[in-house]
Scaffold this active site. Structure first.
Site, PDB file in Angstrom:
ATOM      1  N   ARG A  36     -30.162  43.477 -23.474  1.00 19.10           N
ATOM      2  CA  ARG A  36     -29.230  43.655 -22.348  1.00 19.10           C
ATOM      3  C   ARG A  36     -27.945  44.352 -22.804  1.00 19.10           C
ATOM      4  NH1 ARG A  36     -24.935  40.284 -20.974  1.00 19.10           N
ATOM      5  NH2 ARG A  36     -24.338  40.194 -18.762  1.00 19.10           N
ATOM      6  N   ALA A  37     -27.413  43.881 -23.931  1.00 15.33           N
ATOM      7  CA  ALA A  37     -26.143  44.437 -24.399  1.00 15.33           C
ATOM      8  C   ALA A  37     -26.301  45.879 -24.870  1.00 15.33           C
ATOM      9  CB  ALA A  37     -25.574  43.563 -25.512  1.00 15.33           C
ATOM     10  N   GLN A  67     -40.967  26.193 -31.390  1.00 12.45           N
ATOM     11  CA  GLN A  67     -39.689  26.579 -32.006  1.00 12.45           C
ATOM     12  C   GLN A  67     -39.262  27.994 -31.658  1.00 12.45           C
ATOM     13  OE1 GLN A  67     -39.902  25.190 -36.476  1.00 12.45           O
ATOM     14  NE2 GLN A  67     -41.909  25.225 -35.541  1.00 12.45           N
ATOM     15  N   THR A  72     -34.670  36.854 -35.703  1.00  8.48           N
ATOM     16  CA  THR A  72     -35.758  36.004 -36.189  1.00  8.48           C
ATOM     17  C   THR A  72     -35.248  34.574 -36.290  1.00  8.48           C
ATOM     18  OG1 THR A  72     -37.063  35.389 -38.140  1.00  8.48           O
ATOM     19  CG2 THR A  72     -35.191  36.809 -38.561  1.00  8.48           C
ATOM     20  N   ILE A  73     -36.125  33.626 -35.966  1.00 13.28           N
ATOM     21  CA  ILE A  73     -35.694  32.218 -36.070  1.00 13.28           C
ATOM     22  C   ILE A  73     -35.553  31.800 -37.529  1.00 13.28           C
ATOM     23  CG2 ILE A  73     -36.772  31.565 -33.873  1.00 13.28           C
ATOM     24  CD1 ILE A  73     -38.978  30.125 -35.620  1.00 13.28           C
ATOM     25  N   ASP A  74     -36.092  32.589 -38.466  1.00 12.64           N
ATOM     26  CA  ASP A  74     -36.183  32.151 -39.875  1.00 12.64           C
ATOM     27  C   ASP A  74     -34.847  32.176 -40.626  1.00 12.64           C
ATOM     28  OD1 ASP A  74     -38.893  31.993 -39.370  1.00 12.64           O
ATOM     29  OD2 ASP A  74     -39.355  33.932 -40.270  1.00 12.64           O
ATOM     30  N   ASP A 122     -33.777  34.438 -42.598  1.00 14.73           N
ATOM     31  CA  ASP A 122     -34.152  34.789 -43.968  1.00 14.73           C
ATOM     32  C   ASP A 122     -33.681  36.193 -44.347  1.00 14.73           C
ATOM     33  OD1 ASP A 122     -35.810  36.115 -42.196  1.00 14.73           O
ATOM     34  OD2 ASP A 122     -37.657  35.748 -43.314  1.00 14.73           O
ATOM     35  N   GLY A 131     -30.495  14.404 -39.488  1.00 13.63           N
ATOM     36  CA  GLY A 131     -30.453  13.226 -40.359  1.00 13.63           C
ATOM     37  C   GLY A 131     -31.795  12.891 -41.005  1.00 13.63           C
ATOM     38  N   ARG A 191     -41.411  30.654 -42.385  1.00 13.59           N
ATOM     39  CA  ARG A 191     -42.169  31.529 -43.292  1.00 13.59           C
ATOM     40  C   ARG A 191     -41.850  31.154 -44.739  1.00 13.59           C
ATOM     41  NH1 ARG A 191     -43.768  37.627 -41.949  1.00 13.59           N
ATOM     42  NH2 ARG A 191     -43.045  36.985 -39.917  1.00 13.59           N
ATOM     43  N   ARG A 222     -34.531  -1.869 -47.825  1.00 14.00           N
ATOM     44  CA  ARG A 222     -33.183  -2.143 -47.310  1.00 14.00           C
ATOM     45  C   ARG A 222     -33.182  -2.361 -45.805  1.00 14.00           C
ATOM     46  NH1 ARG A 222     -31.606   2.597 -49.309  1.00 14.00           N
ATOM     47  NH2 ARG A 222     -30.906   3.109 -47.209  1.00 14.00           N
ATOM     48  N   GLY A 260     -41.934  38.654 -34.985  1.00  9.96           N
ATOM     49  CA  GLY A 260     -41.927  37.423 -34.178  1.00  9.96           C
ATOM     50  C   GLY A 260     -40.768  37.443 -33.192  1.00  9.96           C
ATOM     51  N   MET A 315     -41.280  25.785 -38.928  1.00  9.07           N
ATOM     52  CA  MET A 315     -41.519  27.167 -39.353  1.00  9.07           C
ATOM     53  C   MET A 315     -40.442  27.657 -40.331  1.00  9.07           C
ATOM     54  SD  MET A 315     -42.829  29.241 -36.038  1.00  9.07           S
ATOM     55  CE  MET A 315     -44.543  29.239 -35.557  1.00  9.07           C
ATOM     56  N   GLU A 335     -42.663  25.056 -43.590  1.00  6.94           N
ATOM     57  CA  GLU A 335     -44.054  25.513 -43.770  1.00  6.94           C
ATOM     58  C   GLU A 335     -44.263  26.235 -45.099  1.00  6.94           C
ATOM     59  OE1 GLU A 335     -45.252  28.396 -40.804  1.00  6.94           O
ATOM     60  OE2 GLU A 335     -43.492  29.641 -41.141  1.00  6.94           O
ATOM     61  N   ASP A 380     -37.138  41.252 -41.349  1.00  4.68           N
ATOM     62  CA  ASP A 380     -37.060  42.192 -42.476  1.00  4.68           C
ATOM     63  C   ASP A 380     -38.202  43.205 -42.470  1.00  4.68           C
ATOM     64  OD1 ASP A 380     -38.806  40.150 -43.147  1.00  4.68           O
ATOM     65  OD2 ASP A 380     -38.398  40.314 -45.299  1.00  4.68           O
ATOM     66  N   ARG A 392     -46.897  42.889 -33.906  1.00  5.32           N
ATOM     67  CA  ARG A 392     -46.968  43.263 -35.321  1.00  5.32           C
ATOM     68  C   ARG A 392     -47.949  44.436 -35.343  1.00  5.32           C
ATOM     69  NH1 ARG A 392     -44.206  38.705 -37.495  1.00  5.32           N
ATOM     70  NH2 ARG A 392     -44.802  36.767 -36.501  1.00  5.32           N
TER      71      ARG A 392
END
Ligand code: ADP
Ligand code: F6P
Length: 320
Positions: free
Chosen positions: A21-22, A252, A126-128, A130, A186, A172, A212, A11, A170, A223, A103, A72
């Site tokens: 770039r680096a 995301q 990865t945004i995860d 993980d 919050g 995973r 209240r 992903g 998301m 997810e 991974d 993938r």
């Protein structure tokens, strides 16, 4: 080392471009030739290589996605697929390979590195968030901010209508994204796969809040913990409250990377090139306590990243 390849795989994640770039610019600084491999392992198998110049990575540091494209590639998981990739690596004379991905992509890098044909270094993209042996992955911070922004917007309409909003995000199998975005935003309740939840307790908490005088509630669902739609229906049934569900989806994954993601991507990529120059292989680069680190891929892939239960408890206490 005279020639290396760089690819993005799995992903996409904001900050991958800053990493590419680096890698390219640090290599050129050391007179190492870099070939950009398109579409991850699929491009590696098919020889989709292009020589990268200083200008090839101009004007990309602020862009989401990946200019190298990503994919993938089920074929690469097979022995035959890996043989094809190795044959391209030999033909193009690649001595090193930087793999930017999650991974799954690291398992692929390890398979190639284990042959001894090429030296491989993984950058966690990865945004995860993980991946073990790094506090954060490239893209996590940007995705977290995108979720926070979504929570802010949902709050406006939730307050106006005095509604409950369930937001599915998301991650995973990991709850890291939901947990950290939930603390920052919050959220009244955060559901993550690592910690069991009881829908009746969540509903009782919601009811107490409304008694209240709370005007709205945000329930953040990873997810991997449950489906947002199912949680929304259960809340409606149990509390009778006006409930709406939003599934944030691939929003995301896009967007301009935060300064934090660009900086860690640049620092990690620079270290990847250093490792290759030192002749190191089968390592992943990470960020631990603010320092850039290198960890054996075999070790890192054998570890499970644990979520911080203290943060989970804190989010619960603060969103009472
Ligand atoms: P991510 O890298 O984000 O975790 P995937 O799990 O989809 O994403 O992995 C990306 C690609 O890495 C896969 O499509 C496949 O080509 C390769 N890959 C995944 N697992 C393995 C494995 N066990 N061995 C070799 N290659 C793998
Ligand atoms: O690994 C990143 C990720 O966005 C996960 O959070 C999500 O489960 C998955 O990829 C979605 O994959 P795809 O883009 O193939 O739908």
């Amino acid at each position: 080392m005279q020639r290396i390849g760089v690819l993005t795989s799995g992903g996409d994640a904001p900050g991958m471009n800053a990493a590419v770039r680096a890698v390219v610019r640090k290599c050129i600084y050391y007179n190492i030739e870099v070939l950009g491999i398109e579409r991850g392992y699929s491009g590696l198998i098919n020889g989709e290589f292009k020589k990268m110049e200083l200008g090839s990575v101009a004007d990309i540091i602020h862009r989401g996605g990946t200019i190298l494209r990503t994919a993938r590639c089920p074929e690469f998981v097979t022995k035959a697929g890996q043989e094809k990739a190795l044959s391209q690596i030999r033909d193009f004379g690649l001595e090193g390979l930087v793999v930017i991905g999650g991974d799954g992509s690291f398992r692929g890098a390890m398979a190639l590195g284990n042959t001894g044909v090429v030296k491989t270094i993984g950058l966690p993209g990865t945004i995860d968030n993980d991946i073990a042996c790094t506090d954060v992955t490239i893209g996590f911070d940007t995705a977290m901010n995108t979720i926070c922004d979504a929570i802010n917007k949902l709050r406006d309409t939730a307050t106006s209508h005095e509604r409950v909003f369930v937001l599915e995000v998301m991650g995973r199998d990991s709850g890291a994204l939901a947990l950290h975005a939930g603390l920052a935003g919050g959220a009244e309740s955060i559901l993550i796969p690592e910690i069991d939840f009881d829908i009746n307790q969540i509903c009782s908490r919601l009811m107490r809040g409304y008694e209240r005088g709370k005007l709205h509630s945000i329930i953040l669902v990873a997810e991997g913990a449950a489906s947002g739609i199912a949680i929304g229906e259960a809340i409606k049934k149990c509390t009778g409250m006006d409930t709406r569900v939003t599934i944030l989806g691939h929003l995301q994954r896009g967007g301009t990377p935060t300064a934090f993601d660009r900086n860690i991507a640049s620092r990690m990529a620079s270290r990847a090139v250093d490792f290759l120059r030192e002749g190191r292989t089968n390592l992943m680069v990470g960020l631990v306590d603010g320092e850039i680190t290198g960890t054996e891929l075999t070790y890192a892939l054998g570890q499970r990243k644990v979520v911080d239960e203290e943060i989970f408890e804190l989010a619960k206490i603060l969103a009472i």
